[in-house]
Design a protein around this motif. Sequence first.
Motif, PDB file in Angstrom:
ATOM      1  N   GLY A  80       0.735  -1.252   0.000  1.00 42.27           N
ATOM      2  CA  GLY A  80       0.000   0.000   0.000  1.00 42.27           C
ATOM      3  C   GLY A  80       0.763   1.300   0.000  1.00 42.27           C
ATOM      4  N   PRO A  81       2.022   1.372   0.489  1.00 42.83           N
ATOM      5  CA  PRO A  81       2.717   2.657   0.502  1.00 42.83           C
ATOM      6  C   PRO A  81       2.969   3.219  -0.899  1.00 42.83           C
ATOM      7  N   ALA A  82       3.132   4.544  -0.956  1.00 41.83           N
ATOM      8  CA  ALA A  82       3.510   5.194  -2.210  1.00 41.83           C
ATOM      9  C   ALA A  82       5.016   5.166  -2.413  1.00 41.83           C
ATOM     10  N   VAL A  83       5.783   5.175  -1.301  1.00 40.67           N
ATOM     11  CA  VAL A  83       7.246   5.228  -1.361  1.00 40.67           C
ATOM     12  C   VAL A  83       7.828   4.337  -0.280  1.00 40.67           C
ATOM     13  N   VAL A  84       8.859   3.575  -0.620  1.00 44.48           N
ATOM     14  CA  VAL A  84       9.664   2.845   0.358  1.00 44.48           C
ATOM     15  C   VAL A  84      11.121   3.230   0.127  1.00 44.48           C
ATOM     16  N   ALA A  85      11.761   3.762   1.173  1.00 47.95           N
ATOM     17  CA  ALA A  85      13.174   4.136   1.120  1.00 47.95           C
ATOM     18  C   ALA A  85      13.960   3.243   2.057  1.00 47.95           C
ATOM     19  N   VAL A  86      15.154   2.849   1.646  1.00 48.48           N
ATOM     20  CA  VAL A  86      15.992   1.960   2.443  1.00 48.48           C
ATOM     21  C   VAL A  86      17.393   2.546   2.544  1.00 48.48           C
ATOM     22  N   THR A  87      17.888   2.664   3.774  1.00 49.68           N
ATOM     23  CA  THR A  87      19.259   3.135   3.983  1.00 49.68           C
ATOM     24  C   THR A  87      20.212   1.954   4.002  1.00 49.68           C
ATOM     25  N   LEU A  88      21.440   2.203   3.509  1.00 50.28           N
ATOM     26  CA  LEU A  88      22.440   1.146   3.336  1.00 50.28           C
ATOM     27  C   LEU A  88      23.748   1.481   4.037  1.00 50.28           C
ATOM     28  N   GLY A  89      23.706   2.319   5.055  1.00 50.00           N
ATOM     29  CA  GLY A  89      24.923   2.691   5.754  1.00 50.00           C
ATOM     30  C   GLY A  89      25.885   3.424   4.832  1.00 50.00           C
TER      31      GLY A  89
END
Length: 296
Positions: free
Chosen positions: A204-213
Amino acid sequence: MTSPDSHVLVIGECVADIVRTDGAPDTVHPGGSPANVAYGLARLGRPATLLTQLGDDANGRLIRAHLESAGVVVRAAGVARTPSAVVRLDGQGRARYTFDIGWTLPPMELAEAPGAIHLGSIGAVTDPGAAAVLALVERWRGRAQISYDPNVRPALMGERAQAVRRVERCVALSDVVKASDEDLAWLYPGEDAEAVARRWLALGPAVVAVTLGADGAFAHTAEGGHARAAAVPVPVADTVGAGDSFTAAFLHARAAGADLAGCLTQAVTAAALTVSRPGANPPSTAELTAALARRG
């Protein structure tokens, strides 16, 4: 998308971070992922209220004064003592936490409509308080932008399968989701982070952001958009609050109308400023603007 000056309600825990390193005295920093996000938003000029719990003790007074110094409105239910965490730093400044925390937030109503709601970490998945958080979010879903950061704390998450169900429920309620690669590795061992992000978009989200250090960050949108941003190399004091600074800057940039790549660039730059100094100390608007100018 919300206006950059619209009010955001952040719901979740405050924690007194007792930072412990070999050969040095303990230092206490105001912390707690949702509290850090509220503080980071306020430092960037976004009106923010934190719905939380605090004790009437030295740590509670320290945290309240810290938040209010940035302009955060603190709406706190009383508890016997303010939650705390012993934070041990390794040789690279990476933090490991041992918690003394409970989350018992009672059901609450809002006096006015927020422009956005952010939830995350312990407060979103730890009963009995999580039930009140999710009930509030469900009542406002569709009327306010919802954002979520699982900020996984394995020692407090319980059995993995149940934790995954709780996290995915929060993901499904949200418009914007941010997670770290470490969060995803614990929730879904052995799975590719980008594959998980795309699967979350289907919830359902419009955006998924993932941090990678040190490898920066990426984001996907439900409409098929994708962007990456490289990390900013800086001397690391510690990593406390870096992900929360990323979240605050990403949400603020998105509300201001930045494109996906611009949101990521502002967010990784804010995180770099935070890791360059001790504790959860996100940048002000002036600091972030200057750092972005240096980055070109």
